[in-house]
Enzyme design. Structure first.
Site, PDB file in Angstrom:
ATOM      1  N   ASP A 168      47.285  78.013  33.499  1.00 47.14           N
ATOM      2  CA  ASP A 168      48.172  78.671  34.017  1.00 47.14           C
ATOM      3  C   ASP A 168      49.447  78.452  33.632  1.00 47.14           C
ATOM      4  OD1 ASP A 168      45.586  80.573  34.646  1.00 47.14           O
ATOM      5  OD2 ASP A 168      46.194  80.654  37.173  1.00 47.14           O
ATOM      6  N   LYS A 169      50.473  79.475  33.726  1.00 46.90           N
ATOM      7  CA  LYS A 169      51.775  79.434  32.996  1.00 46.90           C
ATOM      8  C   LYS A 169      52.213  77.930  34.190  1.00 46.90           C
ATOM      9  CE  LYS A 169      56.368  80.891  33.393  1.00 46.90           C
ATOM     10  NZ  LYS A 169      57.135  82.152  33.886  1.00 46.90           N
TER      11      LYS A 169
END
Length: 368
Positions: A168-169
């Site tokens: 995920d970011k």
């Protein structure tokens, strides 16, 4: 060049399109290009978007319709905002061709990478929080993929620039990239066989009493399409976790994955009532557990990565230390715990009859 045929009394022969359509790009200051076109003389009665789809086959009809509605198209110098506007034939058409953000997704960008291992076959990256792995809506540039294409231009010939799994970011940590098609195929097979070792450190809200396993299928949330959820018809997902350290309002755990579903750890911890500290998406309904310390992103770090090297066949393992913001938070939690324990330990806790050895006293003992 062919204009898509429409069931109508008039159609546009491909010869007339080739003879009369011209596109002359001229530079503009807003990252767009002005195209000068001429509508075929025998396209009278056809819709503007229909004719443009034939004159500009490199663009989808939906994109052209969007440009018309945005005021990017003029007919004989006048803006036209309706895609179904009918043409007479022979009109001068100008189109402000907007830059296609998706094309930028495949552009190299000089973005610093923390490379922890690299040879002719593999590339292992320690990804910082805030870096998107793969381009998508809202993030067509500035991604790990763009950085990889700059770092190793040969990755342009490999699907997804060699990326075989994602983080995920706002999740930091280790991620492997294949530098050859053969390595990518091998790594995908290892992931499918669940032989790639991936361990994460996570800070969960509330106090977990023991480790365990969450075996719950994950799929797209039925109501909120940007979220994932535990659902009956989802894809199988299994997460193992063990206790590393307990605090008064949260628990440091280590998670290992058997599967790699989107947001898997975040969804599974939320499912058992102990969402991640700092998670902005999951855990809003977990009102019965403490919120834990303030943290501006989800506390999740890909700490270990192990796999079999596709070229040498050797087992390899990499470890990544916690980022500074996570390490600082844990240090503060430990300090707080020590201070709480010290405050709870008062003079009344000592038995007056118990001998206490004097370890340290202020002064040198020579005072009068």
């Amino acid at each position: 060049m062919n204009i898509p045929q429409k069931k109508s009394k008039k159609s546009v022969p491909s010869e007339s399109v080739a003879a009369e359509a011209s596109a002359t790009p001229t530079g503009r200051g807003d990252d767009s290009t002005a195209l000068a076109l001429t509508a075929p003389v025998d396209c009278g009665g056809l819709r503007l978007d229909h004719v443009l789809a034939g004159l500009l086959p490199q663009h989808s009809r939906n994109r052209l319709q969007g440009w018309i509605r945005e005021g990017r198209v003029r007919v004989d110098g006048k803006p036209v905002a309706e895609p179904k506007h009918k043409l007479w034939g022979g009109e001068a058409i100008s189109v402000d061709e907007a830059v296609d953000e998706q094309l930028a997704a495949a552009s190299p960008e000089d973005i610093p990478l923390n490379v922890v291992f690299e040879d002719e076959t593999l590339l292992v990256i320690d990804k910082p929080a805030g870096l998107v792995v793969h381009p998508a809506a809202g993030n067509w540039s500035g991604t790990l993929l763009n950085a990889l294409l700059h770092h190793a231009p040969q990755l342009s010939s490999i699907p997804r620039a060699g990326i075989v799994h994602r983080l995920d970011k706002d999740t930091s940590g280790l991620l492997v990239v294949a530098k050859t098609l053969e390595a990518q195929t091998d790594l995908v097979r290892q992931l499918q066989a669940r032989t790639v070792k991936r361990e994460y450190q996570a800070l969960a809200r509330g106090v977990l009493e023991r480790g365990g396993t969450v075996d719950a299928a994950i799929g797209r949330h039925p109501m909120q399409r940007t979220k994932m959820a535990v659902i009956m018809n989802g894809k199988p997902a299994r997460t193992h976790y063990r206790i590393v350290e307990r605090f008064s309002t949260c628990t440091l755990i280590e998670c290992s994955l058997e599967t790699g579903r989107t947001h898997q750890i975040r969804v599974h911890l939320d499912h058992i009532g102990h969402p991640l500290v700092g998670d902005p998406v999951y855990g809003r309904a977990a009102n019965r557990v403490p919120r834990g310390p303030a943290f501006d992103r989800q506390f999740l770090h890909a700490r270990k990565l192990g796999l079999v090297h596709p070229g040498s066949g050797k087992s390899m393992l990499w470890k990544s230390p916690l980022p500074d913001d996570m390490a600082d938070l844990l240090d503060q939690l430990r300090l707080d715990a020590a201070m709480e324990a010290d405050a709870a330990l008062g003079d009344d806790d000592f038995d007056d009859d118990h001998e206490v050895e004097l370890i340290y006293e202020y002064g040198d003992g020579d005072d009068d």
